[in-house]
Design a protein around this motif. Structure first.
Motif, PDB file in Angstrom:
ATOM      1  N   VAL A 186       6.914 -19.576 -47.831  1.00  0.00           N
ATOM      2  CA  VAL A 186       5.594 -19.123 -47.396  1.00  0.00           C
ATOM      3  C   VAL A 186       5.780 -17.766 -46.715  1.00  0.00           C
ATOM      4  O   VAL A 186       6.541 -17.632 -45.748  1.00  0.00           O
ATOM      5  CB  VAL A 186       4.945 -20.140 -46.433  1.00  0.00           C
ATOM      6  N   ASP A 187       5.121 -16.772 -47.265  1.00  0.00           N
ATOM      7  CA  ASP A 187       5.300 -15.386 -46.847  1.00  0.00           C
ATOM      8  C   ASP A 187       4.040 -14.968 -46.086  1.00  0.00           C
ATOM      9  O   ASP A 187       2.958 -14.897 -46.661  1.00  0.00           O
ATOM     10  CB  ASP A 187       5.500 -14.574 -48.139  1.00  0.00           C
ATOM     11  N   LEU A 188       4.187 -14.724 -44.790  1.00  0.00           N
ATOM     12  CA  LEU A 188       3.009 -14.416 -43.964  1.00  0.00           C
ATOM     13  C   LEU A 188       2.880 -12.921 -43.753  1.00  0.00           C
ATOM     14  O   LEU A 188       3.820 -12.245 -43.332  1.00  0.00           O
ATOM     15  CB  LEU A 188       3.127 -15.109 -42.607  1.00  0.00           C
ATOM     16  N   THR A 189       1.694 -12.436 -44.054  1.00  0.00           N
ATOM     17  CA  THR A 189       1.498 -10.999 -43.933  1.00  0.00           C
ATOM     18  C   THR A 189       0.139 -10.717 -43.297  1.00  0.00           C
ATOM     19  O   THR A 189      -0.582 -11.624 -42.891  1.00  0.00           O
ATOM     20  CB  THR A 189       1.686 -10.343 -45.323  1.00  0.00           C
ATOM     21  N   GLY A 190      -0.193  -9.440 -43.190  1.00  0.00           N
ATOM     22  CA  GLY A 190      -1.465  -9.050 -42.568  1.00  0.00           C
ATOM     23  C   GLY A 190      -1.842  -7.670 -43.035  1.00  0.00           C
ATOM     24  O   GLY A 190      -1.525  -7.317 -44.173  1.00  0.00           O
TER      25      GLY A 190
END
Ligand code: SF4
Ligand code: SF4
Lengths: 348, 110
Positions: A101-105
């Motif tokens: 799971v790759d969390l970005t913004g």
């Protein structure tokens, strides 16, 4: 500096961006459109494989306003994911075997439910990667313990550092960003990140500071390692060289600096079929702050939703999604130039 | 406006093979071997090429190796220092002939 959206810029409208890219490639440069290049390489329509990355964009809010940002993020952007949508992401994830799971913004850590979400993903036994802009760690005392939080949950940290000196970094990311990034990197190093055998991965992202392509990832990594170690005593694991995709604020930069024609021509002429075969959208699902599903974060910013009857996490169905092909457009040339480009660096 | 140098011509460099293919092929193959990673890194070679471009004052080469050094992650300070190396050698090459001038002047003078 304001976001394009807050300043009422015409490029905040995705249709204007798409139209501009289309006419730039076809009319101004008279070069083949992206799907024609794929066709010639035997890659159209662009098929997908079983997804292995579940990328979640937790919102457009950010403490920085980088000049090249493809998200048009900044402190003036208020769109962030709610806990309810996060829960829908968790439900979707639980239906799959996707391990990463790759969390970005934006700065994903600014979402008030960021830590809760990381903990819940870990409970599902999946690995978490966070795209941390580094400066958030030192932006406010409430973020100072992020390195410790990341360590506790074995989060892989992927951080942008476009250059190994202050001058170039600050011109792209804002005044004082390099100095703050160095402080944050030292804090990450102090809890074990980037240290041999700690198992705590700290990877840096390099992107060119203007209208040119990244050079050899290996050679850039050697240079970064040498300078960051010698001058700042900083260690990191890997370096990903990423090409700037011509959308949003980078597109604005290209147009306003007179580099648009030259850059697009460079991208198109550097089209590499091997890189095209390795583009990240083939094995990625990208979820926006409001729960819609995209093939990648760039498509998300252009509001090009997946070509599937399932377009929202609320009615997630992996089997249905696996029937789709990737939605492509002229910005995709940014992923297929030279050695290719993805969230994990080169692809060819 | 007509000029002797046209930036668009750089992209046509490969066309020199139209008039003499065999030598052009040999040149381009040699050229790419020269710039490959070797005892010197491709990055170091690019900085040398940037300096030499200024010595031969070729606008095509200056454009090409400015882009190339940027792509290879060279800092602007490194790029300018390379140009100074070229300038120093050129300046030095003029100045060292001052010794010849002095020799001759002394020979001819009382
Ligand atoms: S590039 Fe990253 S750090 Fe910079 S404004 Fe965009 S989201 Fe924020
Ligand atoms: S921009 Fe997105 S859809 Fe296009 S090639 Fe890149 S990853 Fe794939």
């Amino acid at each position: 500096m304001k976001s394009l959206k807050a300043s009422g810029h015409q490029l905040a409208n995705v249709d204007v961006q798409l139209q501009s890219l289309q006419s730039e490639v076809a009319d101004t440069l008279q070069l083949p459109l992206f799907h024609q290049k794929l066709q010639a390489a035997g890659l159209f329509p662009l098929s997908i494989v079983e997804p292995s990355v579940f990328q979640v964009n937790l919102g457009k809010m950010c403490n920085q306003v980088c000049r090249h940002c493809h998200v048009d993020a900044g402190p003036d952007r208020k769109e962030i994911m709610t806990r309810e949508t996060m829960q829908a992401c968790l439900n979707a994830l639980a239906q799959t075997d996707i391990q990463t799971v790759d969390l970005t913004g934006g700065a994903p850590e600014m979402n008030p439910d960021f830590r809760w979400f990381v903990e819940e993903v870990r409970k599902l036994g999946r690995k978490v990667m966070v795209r941390c802009n580094l400066t958030i760690i030192v932006a406010n005392p409430k973020y100072h313990d992020l390195p410790e939080f990341f360590r506790l949950h074995e989060v892989e940290v992927v951080s942008s550092l476009p250059f190994y000196n202050a001058d170039k970094t600050d011109r792209q990311r804002g005044k004082g960003v390099f100095e703050d990034s160095v402080r944050a990197l030292r804090m990450l190093n102090a809890v074990g990140y980037g240290q041999p055998d700690s198992g705590l991965l700290l990877n840096l992202v390099y992107n060119p500071n203007g209208a040119f392509l990244p050079g050899s990832q290996e050679s850039l990594k050697r240079q970064f390692k040498r300078v960051l170690q010698d001058e700042f005593s900083i260690q990191f694991n890997d370096l990903y060289a990423i090409t700037n995709v011509p959308i949003s604020r980078f597109l604005d930069y290209l147009i306003s600096s007179g580099n648009y024609d030259g850059y697009m021509e460079k991208l198109v002429n550097a089209f590499n079929p091997v890189a095209a075969a390795g583009v990240m959208c083939r094995n990625t699902l990208s979820i926006s702050w409001d729960g819609f599903i995209y093939d990648c974060d760039f498509n998300q910013m252009l509001d090009l939703k997946v070509a599937s009857p399932v377009q929202h996490v609320n009615n997630f169905d992996l089997n249905a999604l696996n029937q789709r092909s990737v939605v492509i457009n002229q910005h995709c040339y940014g992923c297929t130039a030279g050695a290719g480009s993805s969230c994990g660096g080169t692809t060819a | 406006m007509q000029t002797y140098y046209n930036p668009e011509d750089l992209k046509k460099f490969g066309n020199i093979s139209e008039f003499q293919k065999e030598l052009a092929d040999k040149f381009f193959s040699y050229y790419s071997s020269v710039f490959a990673e070797g005892a010197l890194t491709a990055r170091e070679k690019s900085l040398i090429a940037l300096a030499v471009s200024h010595t031969v004052q070729c606008p095509y080469c200056i454009d090409a190796y400015t882009s190339d050094t940027l792509e290879k992650g060279c800092s602007e300070a490194e790029m300018m220092e390379a140009v100074h190396v070229a300038a120093a050698i050129r300046g030095g090459a003029s100045l060292v002939h001052g010794v010849q001038m002095m020799n001759k002047a002394k020979e001819l003078s009382m």
